[in-house]
Design a protein around this motif. Sequence first.
Motif, PDB file in Angstrom:
ATOM      1  N   ASP A 121       0.747  -6.077   0.642  1.00  0.00           N
ATOM      2  CA  ASP A 121       2.166  -5.749   0.503  1.00  0.00           C
ATOM      3  C   ASP A 121       2.461  -5.115  -0.861  1.00  0.00           C
ATOM      4  O   ASP A 121       3.291  -4.206  -0.963  1.00  0.00           O
ATOM      5  CB  ASP A 121       3.057  -6.970   0.741  1.00  0.00           C
ATOM      6  N   GLU A 122       1.781  -5.560  -1.897  1.00  0.00           N
ATOM      7  CA  GLU A 122       1.976  -4.973  -3.224  1.00  0.00           C
ATOM      8  C   GLU A 122       1.459  -3.539  -3.265  1.00  0.00           C
ATOM      9  O   GLU A 122       2.120  -2.645  -3.806  1.00  0.00           O
ATOM     10  CB  GLU A 122       1.261  -5.796  -4.286  1.00  0.00           C
ATOM     11  N   LEU A 123       0.294  -3.319  -2.700  1.00  0.00           N
ATOM     12  CA  LEU A 123      -0.279  -1.978  -2.688  1.00  0.00           C
ATOM     13  C   LEU A 123       0.541  -1.038  -1.815  1.00  0.00           C
ATOM     14  O   LEU A 123       0.707   0.139  -2.145  1.00  0.00           O
ATOM     15  CB  LEU A 123      -1.735  -2.030  -2.227  1.00  0.00           C
ATOM     16  N   GLN A 124       1.085  -1.550  -0.717  1.00  0.00           N
ATOM     17  CA  GLN A 124       1.960  -0.735   0.121  1.00  0.00           C
ATOM     18  C   GLN A 124       3.227  -0.353  -0.643  1.00  0.00           C
ATOM     19  O   GLN A 124       3.708   0.773  -0.539  1.00  0.00           O
ATOM     20  CB  GLN A 124       2.314  -1.463   1.418  1.00  0.00           C
ATOM     21  N   ARG A 125       3.777  -1.291  -1.414  1.00  0.00           N
ATOM     22  CA  ARG A 125       4.965  -0.995  -2.213  1.00  0.00           C
ATOM     23  C   ARG A 125       4.656   0.082  -3.251  1.00  0.00           C
ATOM     24  O   ARG A 125       5.440   0.993  -3.468  1.00  0.00           O
ATOM     25  CB  ARG A 125       5.477  -2.278  -2.892  1.00  0.00           C
ATOM     26  N   PHE A 126       3.501  -0.029  -3.911  1.00  0.00           N
ATOM     27  CA  PHE A 126       3.093   1.005  -4.862  1.00  0.00           C
ATOM     28  C   PHE A 126       3.024   2.360  -4.167  1.00  0.00           C
ATOM     29  O   PHE A 126       3.543   3.359  -4.675  1.00  0.00           O
ATOM     30  CB  PHE A 126       1.729   0.663  -5.490  1.00  0.00           C
ATOM     31  N   ALA A 127       2.394   2.407  -2.993  1.00  0.00           N
ATOM     32  CA  ALA A 127       2.252   3.665  -2.251  1.00  0.00           C
ATOM     33  C   ALA A 127       3.616   4.220  -1.849  1.00  0.00           C
ATOM     34  O   ALA A 127       3.812   5.442  -1.884  1.00  0.00           O
ATOM     35  CB  ALA A 127       1.382   3.449  -1.020  1.00  0.00           C
ATOM     36  N   GLU A 128       4.546   3.371  -1.476  1.00  0.00           N
ATOM     37  CA  GLU A 128       5.890   3.832  -1.109  1.00  0.00           C
ATOM     38  C   GLU A 128       6.575   4.513  -2.295  1.00  0.00           C
ATOM     39  O   GLU A 128       7.209   5.555  -2.151  1.00  0.00           O
ATOM     40  CB  GLU A 128       6.761   2.652  -0.653  1.00  0.00           C
TER      41      GLU A 128
END
Length: 65
Positions: A55-62
């Motif tokens: 979820d953290e990496l997805q937020r970074f990617a967003e």
Amino acid sequence: MITFAQITDIHVGETLNVPEAEHHLRWALGEIAALQPRPACVLATGDLACCGRRDELQRFAEIAG
């Protein structure tokens, strides 16, 4: 000449100040986008997320797009 920009140790996630980390990332990306000439690429290194969770990496990617 090819140029690049580097951002490092973003720490997007829940264990640190989330709004501050996300604000700093957006600010840095805005500054990079305004560079002339524009860098050919942006290297994101170091700790992109606090714990490396999906979820953290997805937020970074967003945010980083």
